[in-house]
Design an enzyme around this catalytic site. Structure first.
Site, PDB file in Angstrom:
ATOM      1  CD  GLU A 154      44.345  35.012  32.529  1.00  0.00           C
ATOM      2  OE1 GLU A 154      45.825  35.127  32.713  1.00  0.00           O
ATOM      3  OE2 GLU A 154      43.614  34.506  31.692  1.00  0.00           O
ATOM      4  CD  GLU A 312      48.135  31.844  33.839  1.00  0.00           C
ATOM      5  OE1 GLU A 312      48.052  32.043  32.770  1.00  0.00           O
ATOM      6  OE2 GLU A 312      47.016  32.001  34.630  1.00  0.00           O
ATOM      7  CD  GLU A 360      43.745  26.795  28.579  1.00  0.00           C
ATOM      8  OE1 GLU A 360      44.541  28.774  28.498  1.00  0.00           O
ATOM      9  OE2 GLU A 360      43.720  26.474  29.779  1.00  0.00           O
ATOM     10  CE  LYS A 361      43.023  19.039  21.821  1.00  0.00           C
ATOM     11  NZ  LYS A 361      41.310  20.510  21.593  1.00  0.00           N
TER      12      LYS A 361
END
Length: 669
Positions: A154, A312, A360-361
Site C-alpha cells: 500500500e 485485500e 489490527e487485532k
C-alpha cells in the site's frame, strides 16, 4: 482469454489472503495450513511486515521460520505472493538513522511505532530496501511456492507526501526534469503573483505550511512528484526482482477506491505485471456496494480491461473506522463476488487468521478469534466452494458501451484551496453519476481522459476541472464520432498548470458544448434552486450563455439565474455534447441519465431487474458468458435463464441477501 501475466501455478479464481505466520507458534502454523485446505485457499501473501523478524539486528538474519512456512504451503499446494518485507523499517534501522523518518508540511516528524515510517525519497532508505529485496529474491526465487512478488505494501497509504529535506531535493530534481529551466517553472507557476519569482531551482521548496494559501501549481506539482516518487521506489525494488527472477510476475497492492486520492494509478499501470487492489467498504455508507462496484470498475480500468487481483478486503468489520460495523449475513459473499463480477480473477482478504495483538487485532479475518464454529468461517468455506465452482469465468472480461472519465490530477486540482466553493468535490459527482448508471444495470468502464473513447456510445465527464488540450480534443472526438457526451460543471476550467483558460468557462469544452459561462454562481450551504421541470439542485449554478445551434434543455426556474440555461445539448458530428451546469439531486440526475442512455442507444445488462439487485456479465473471447446476480435486498428475486454454477438460491429464485452466478446459453447476447 487473456495472455496477461498471472501468479504462477494458480488456476481458476485465486482465493486467500494476507498470512502473517510470524505472529503465531508452530502448532498454530500447522493448523493454518490444514484449515486453508478446508477453505479452498490457493494463494496467500506472506512476509509483508516481517523485516524485523527476518533481520532482528543489522546484518543478522533469521530465515528459518519463513523457510518452514513456505515449505509447508508448497507441500499443501498453496501458492505464495511473497513480499519484499520492506513495508515498515525495523526499529534498529530508524534508531540508527532517524534522518530517514518522514515529515509533515509543518515539520512534524512521523516517528516509529506504527508502519511506513520512512522517507521514500531518501537515498539511504532506498539502499536498505533494495538490499532487503535482493536477499528475498535470491533466497526464494526458485521456491516452488512462489507465484508472485508483492512489492512493499500500500505505497503512500499513510505517507503520500513527505516534506523533508530529502523530499525537497528530489522535488527540485523532478521540477528540473519537467520544466528544464527555472524561467519555464516561473511561467507555469505564475510566480509573478505574490512576489514568488524564483532565480534558481535551489530556492524551491515543497509546499510546506505557509502563512496563507501556498501557490496552487506548486501544490499540484508536488502531488504529481509525490505519486511519481512512490512509483520510482516501486520500480527500484521491482527491477531487482526482475533481474533475479525474471520468470516471476510482480505487483504491489494499490488502493483503488473513491477515498484514495494521492497516487495517479493510471500512470502506474504499465509498471505492474498484474494490477492488485485493496478495497474496504465504509460502514457508514448505506450504498457501500455501489461504491464497491465503482472501485472495482476503476481497478479494471487501471488494468486496461484485463484481469486483476483483489488483494485485500474484509470478511466483516475493520478496525480503523470510527464505528466498525459487522457485515450482515451474505454481505461478505456478495462483496467478494461483486469484485469478480466487475473483472477480478482473485479474491483475497486481510487477513487469514485474526491477530491476537497489535493495532489490527479487531480487524476481521477469514479465521476469526472465535474459531471455526462461527458464521464468518462458514462463509469463508462457502466462498471457497463458490469460487471453485465458477473457476471457468477466469480470463473473461466485462464489456461496456459507457465510459466514466476519471483523472487523478483533475481530482487534485479541483480540491485545491481558494476555490469558488468547498462543496465542489471530485468523488461526490463521480459516485453520483456512477450510481445513476448502476441503478439502471448498465456496465461502466472507468477510464482516463486519454483513453480510446471511440468505442463508447455514452461518455460521462464529471468535474474534469484540469485538462490538457489533447485530452479535451479526445473527449470532443468521441462526440464527433457518434457518442453522447455529458460534461458537468467546473470542467475544462484550467490547463495542466492550473492556469485559467480565458474567454469564459468551461474553457477547454466551450466550443464543444456551445456554451459560455461568464460567472460562477456558487450556492450557499443548504441553498437550493429549482429547474423548470421541478428538478432540485444545490451547491452550484452559473451564468450560462448559449451559442447558435445549442439547445437549452432545462433552465433555472428561481433564484438569481431564473430563466438562464441549466442543462444544454448541442449536436456535434454524429453525436451530441450535453452540459450540466448545476448539481442535480439523485432523482433528477437519474432522469437525465435515462434520457442520455436512450439517446445513446445503451441497454441494461438485463431487463426487468428490481431496484437494489446488481447484475453484471462477463464474456469470454469464444462467446461464452456468465451472469452475476447479487441481491442486495431482503426479498427474493427471480433467477434469469442459465445454468447455476453457485448461489444462494431456492425454487428458481435468488434468496434475499443472496447471489447467483449463471452460465448463460451460448447464443445469448
Amino acid at each position: 482469454m487473456t495472455n496477461a501475466p498471472w501468479p504462477l501455478g494458480v488456476d481458476g479464481i485465486a482465493y486467500g489472503g494476507d498470512y502473517n505466520p510470524e505472529q503465531w507458534p508452530l502448532a498454530t502454523r500447522v493448523e493454518d495450513v490444514e484449515l486453508m485446505q478446508q477453505a479452498g485457499v490457493t494463494l496467500v501473501s506472506v512476509g509483508i511486515f516481517s523485516w524485523a523478524q527476518l533481520e532482528p539486528r543489522e546484518g543478522v538474519f533469521d530465515f528459518g521460520w519463513l523457510d518452514d512456512v513456505l515449505d509447508r504451503l508448497a507441500a499443501a499446494g498453496i501458492k505464495v505472493a511473497l513480499a519484499t518485507a520492506t513495508a515498515s523499517p525495523p526499529p534498529w534501522l530508524t534508531r540508527k538513522h532517524p534522518e530517514l523518518l518522514p515529515e509533515l508540511a509543518d515539520g512534524t516528524v512521523l516517528h516509529p511505532g506504527g508502519r511506513q515510517a520512512y522517507r521514500v525519497s531518501a537515498p539511504l532508505w532506498r539502499e536498505y530496501a533494495v538490499a532487503m529485496t535482493r536477499r528475498m529474491a535470491e533466497r526464494y526465487g526458485s521456491h516452488p511456492a512462489l507465484a508472485l512478488w508483492h512489492v512493499d505494501n500500500e505505497l503512500g497509504c499513510h505517507v503520500p507526501h513527505d516534506f523533508s529535506d530529502d523530499a525537497a531535493a528530489a522535488f527540485r530534481r523532478w521540477l528540473e526534469a519537467r520544466y528544464g529551466t527555472v524561467e519555464a517553472l516561473n511561467a507555469a507557476w505564475g510566480t509573478a503573483f505574490w512576489s514568488q519569482r524564483y532565480d534558481a531551482f535551489d530556492e524551491v521548496l515543497p509546499p510546506r505550511t505557509a502563512p496563507t494559501f501556498p501557490n496552487p501549481t506548486q501544490q499540484l506539482d508536488f502531488a504529481r512528484y509525490s505519486s511519481d516518487e512512490l512509483l520510482v521506489h516501486y520500480r527500484a525494488l521491482r527491477d531487482v526482482l526482475r533481474e533475479v527472477t525474471p520468470h516471476v510476475p510482480t505487483t504491489t497492492n494499490l488502493m483503488l477506491s473513491t477515498a484514495t486520492k494521492w497516487m495517479d494509478y493510471f500512470s502506474w499501470s504499465a509498471d505492474l505485471d498484474v494490477v492488485a487492489n485493496d478495497h474496504y467498504t465504509i460502514a457508514s455508507r448505506p450504498d457501500a456496494h455501489v461504491e464497491l462496484a465503482l472501485s472495482a470498475d476503476l481497478s479494471r480500468g487501471v488494468a486496461g480491461g484485463g484481469p486483476w487481483i483483489l488483494m485485500e478486503h474484509s470478511t466483516s468489520a475493520v478496525n480503523w473506522q470510527p464505528r466498525n460495523r459487522t457485515k450482515r449475513p451474505g454481505e461478505m459473499l456478495r462483496h467478494s463476488l461483486a469484485h469478480v463480477a466487475h473483472g477480478a480473477d482473485a479474491v483475497m482478504f486481510f487477513q487469514w487468521r485474526q491477530s491476537a495483538a497489535g493495532a489490527e487485532k479487531y480487524h476481521s479475518a477469514m479465521l476469526p478469534h472465535a474459531g471455526t464454529d462461527t458464521d464468518v468461517w462458514r462463509a469463508t468455506v462457502e466462498l471457497g466452494d463458490a469460487l471453485r465452482a465458477i473457476g471457468e469465468v477466469r480470463g473473461s472480461r466485462v464489456e461496456s458501451e459507457v465510459a466514466l472519465v476519471w483523472d487523478y490530477p483533475a481530482w487534485w486540482g479541483v480540491e485545491l484551496d481558494s476555490h469558488p466553493s468547498v462543496d465542489v468535490t471530485y468523488q461526490d459527482r463521480m459516485l453520483a453519476h456512477y450510481r445513476a448508471l448502476w441503478e439502471r444495470h448498465v456496465p461502466v468502464d472507468v477510464v482516463p481522459p486519454s483513453a480510446d473513447l471511440s468505442r463508447y456510445r455514452l461518455v460521462v465527464v464529471p468535474t474534469l476541472y484540469l485538462v490538457s488540450d489533447e485530452d479535451a480534443a479526445n473527449v470532443a472526438g468521441a462526440a464527433r464520432a457518434g457518442a453522447t457526451v455529458l460534461v458537468t460543471y467546473f470542467s475544462g476550467i484550467v490547463d495542466e498548470d492550473d492556469r485559467v483558460r480565458l474567454g469564459g468557462y468551461p474553457g477547454a469544452f466551450r466550443d464543444l458544448l456551445g456554451v459560455r459561462t461568464e460567472e460562477f454562481w456558487a450556492l450557499q450551504e443548504g441553498e437550493t434552486v429549482t429547474l423548470d421541470d421541478g428538478s432540485v439542485a444545490d451547491v452550484w449554478s452559473e451564468k450560462v450563455h448559449v451559442a447558435p445551434g445549442t439547445e437549452v434543455v432545462r433552465t433555472f426556474a428561481d433564484g438569481d439565474l431564473a430563466g438562464l440555461p441549466a442543462v444544454t445539448r448541442r449536436a456535434v458530428g454524429d453525436g451530441a455534447a450535453w452540459y450540466l451546469a448545476t448539481r442535480l439531486d439523485g432523482a433528477a440526475l437519474g432522469a437525465l441519465t435515462e434520457r442520455l442512455l436512450v439517446e445513446a442507444g445503451v441497454s441494461p445488462v438485463l431487463d426487468g431487474v428490481p431496484a437494489g439487485v446488481e447484475v453484471a456479465r462477463r464474456r469470454a473471447a469464444d462467446g461464452r458468458s456468465w451472469l452475476f446476480v447479487l441481491n442486495h435486498t431482503e426479498a427474493p428475486v427471480d433467477l434469469p435463464p442459465g445454468d447455476v454454477l453457485a448461489g444462494r438460491v431456492a425454487d428458481g429464485r435468488v434468496l434475499g441477501g443472496g447471489y447467483a452466478v449463471l452460465r448463460e446459453a451460448s447464443d445469448r447476447t
